[in-house]
Design a protein around this motif. Structure first.
Motif, PDB file in Angstrom:
ATOM      1  N   TYR A  42       0.841  -1.203   0.000  1.00 53.51           N
ATOM      2  CA  TYR A  42       0.000   0.000   0.000  1.00 53.51           C
ATOM      3  C   TYR A  42       0.878   1.255   0.000  1.00 53.51           C
ATOM      4  O   TYR A  42       0.563   2.249  -0.655  1.00 53.51           O
ATOM      5  CB  TYR A  42      -0.966  -0.019   1.198  1.00 53.51           C
ATOM      6  N   ARG A  43       1.995   1.183   0.714  1.00 49.12           N
ATOM      7  CA  ARG A  43       2.929   2.308   0.727  1.00 49.12           C
ATOM      8  C   ARG A  43       3.543   2.528  -0.665  1.00 49.12           C
ATOM      9  O   ARG A  43       3.730   3.668  -1.096  1.00 49.12           O
ATOM     10  CB  ARG A  43       4.041   2.052   1.752  1.00 49.12           C
ATOM     11  N   ARG A  95       8.664   4.988   3.889  1.00 45.66           N
ATOM     12  CA  ARG A  95       8.302   5.405   5.243  1.00 45.66           C
ATOM     13  C   ARG A  95       8.360   6.924   5.421  1.00 45.66           C
ATOM     14  O   ARG A  95       8.318   7.433   6.546  1.00 45.66           O
ATOM     15  CB  ARG A  95       9.196   4.709   6.281  1.00 45.66           C
ATOM     16  N   GLU A 132       1.732  -9.966   7.276  1.00 47.44           N
ATOM     17  CA  GLU A 132       1.205  -9.007   8.251  1.00 47.44           C
ATOM     18  C   GLU A 132       0.511  -7.846   7.559  1.00 47.44           C
ATOM     19  O   GLU A 132       0.901  -7.453   6.468  1.00 47.44           O
ATOM     20  CB  GLU A 132       2.319  -8.521   9.172  1.00 47.44           C
ATOM     21  N   GLY A 133      -0.564  -7.351   8.210  1.00 45.47           N
ATOM     22  CA  GLY A 133      -1.316  -6.261   7.617  1.00 45.47           C
ATOM     23  C   GLY A 133      -2.499  -5.860   8.471  1.00 45.47           C
ATOM     24  O   GLY A 133      -2.398  -5.792   9.708  1.00 45.47           O
TER      25      GLY A 133
HETATM   26  O1   DC Z   1       1.724  -1.803   8.137  1.00 48.53           O
HETATM   27  P1   DC Z   1       1.951  -0.364   7.719  1.00 48.53           P
HETATM   28  O2   DC Z   1       1.801   0.616   8.842  1.00 48.53           O
HETATM   29  O3   DC Z   1       3.218  -0.169   6.947  1.00 48.53           O
HETATM   30  O4   DC Z   1       0.734  -0.073   6.705  1.00 48.53           O
HETATM   31  C1   DC Z   1       0.598   1.168   6.053  1.00 48.53           C
HETATM   32  C2   DC Z   1      -0.855   1.420   5.718  1.00 48.53           C
HETATM   33  O5   DC Z   1      -1.300   0.505   4.716  1.00 48.53           O
HETATM   34  C3   DC Z   1      -1.835   1.304   6.868  1.00 48.53           C
HETATM   35  O6   DC Z   1      -2.037   2.543   7.512  1.00 48.53           O
HETATM   36  C4   DC Z   1      -3.085   0.811   6.211  1.00 48.53           C
HETATM   37  C5   DC Z   1      -2.644   0.146   4.943  1.00 48.53           C
HETATM   38  N1   DC Z   1      -2.753  -1.306   4.981  1.00 48.53           N
HETATM   39  C6   DC Z   1      -3.978  -1.857   4.685  1.00 48.53           C
HETATM   40  O7   DC Z   1      -4.945  -1.126   4.489  1.00 48.53           O
HETATM   41  N2   DC Z   1      -4.119  -3.203   4.610  1.00 48.53           N
HETATM   42  C7   DC Z   1      -3.098  -4.012   4.842  1.00 48.53           C
HETATM   43  N3   DC Z   1      -3.254  -5.332   4.750  1.00 48.53           N
HETATM   44  C8   DC Z   1      -1.822  -3.469   5.184  1.00 48.53           C
HETATM   45  C9   DC Z   1      -1.700  -2.107   5.267  1.00 48.53           C
END
Ligand code: DC
Length: 223
Positions: A42-43, A95, A132-133
């Motif tokens: 997503y980033r 980041r 992870e997510g």
């Molecule tokens: O894990 P992270 O903080 O790097 O994720 C960044 C953004 O991506 C988080 O704010 C929401 C989105 N994200 C998502 O919607 N679904 C996921 N499976 C992983 C991340």
């Protein structure tokens, strides 16, 4: 005839800075699986939009961009890798503050999620993963028995981000990720909740391994 290889998916979900990336990485090492960081995907899409001068809040423009974006997901043997139009954006770029503040907006676009969820599922055809997510247990791999939702106190999470040197409004991002219509951050059905607030890395990983064993994990675990 040899039966097809069985690949396993371990879903690790939770809010920002709950310690789930560290946990997932260490878990993947101990279990000999590939760790996949879905947030990086997503980033990366958010980074691409910013780079091309597209307003992340302009969903139709982001969706048009997606059509011409080559996203290549792979692995270096232990962790996931991502290339956008053949090149890695770089961890620092992924980041950056501009990405931190726009990623929840981009991640709320259903077409973005559809494209990235397909790429996330593709991993399982090739290998077993710890992924992870936010929606791994609820949407990406709803049928896996191995699901952990990692949480930690808001204060612990804010401190963790500051220690990482990031200026990121963790609570604003969590609120956006939890309230969106498509695939919000939820405790997936069947997920065990692991409160990581008072754990060390080692004790958190051990707690996660204990949970996975209760969920039926019977594969080898490295010390
Ligand atoms: O894990 P992270 O903080 O790097 O994720 C960044 C953004 O991506 C988080 O704010 C929401 C989105 N994200 C998502 O919607 N679904 C996921 N499976 C992983 C991340």
């Amino acid at each position: 005839m040899t039966p097809p290889p069985t690949h396993h998916a371990i879903a690790i979900d939770g809010p920002a800075a709950s310690g789930k990336s560290t946990l997932a990485r260490e878990l993947a090492r101990r279990l000999g699986l590939v760790m996949v960081n879905s947030g990086a995907m997503y980033r990366a899409v958010t980074w691409a939009a910013i780079n091309r001068g597209i307003d992340p809040a302009d969903a139709p423009a982001v969706v048009r961009m997606l059509d011409s974006l080559e996203i290549t997901c792979g692995s270096d043997g232990s962790s996931s890798t991502i290339l956008i139009d053949g090149r890695h954006p770089g961890d620092e770029a992924l980041r950056a503050e501009a990405v931190n503040s726009a990623v929840s907006t981009v991640a709320a676009i259903p077409e973005v999620r559809e494209r990235l969820v397909a790429l996330q599922r593709d991993y399982l055809a090739r290998t077993s993963v710890v992924m992870e997510g936010r929606d791994i247990g609820s949407v990406v791999f709803p049928d896996t028995p191995f699901k952990i939702y990692v949480t930690a106190d808001e204060a612990v999470r804010a401190k963790r981000r500051r220690a990482m040197g990031e200026i990121d409004s963790v609570s604003t991002r969590d609120a956006a990720d939890s309230k969106r219509k498509t695939a919000p951050l939820v405790v997936a059905p069947g997920a065990a909740v692991l409160d990581n607030s008072a754990h060390t890395i080692e004790s958190g990983v051990q707690a996660a391994i204990d949970i996975l064993k209760q969920q039926g994990w019977n594969q080898p675990v490295e010390p």
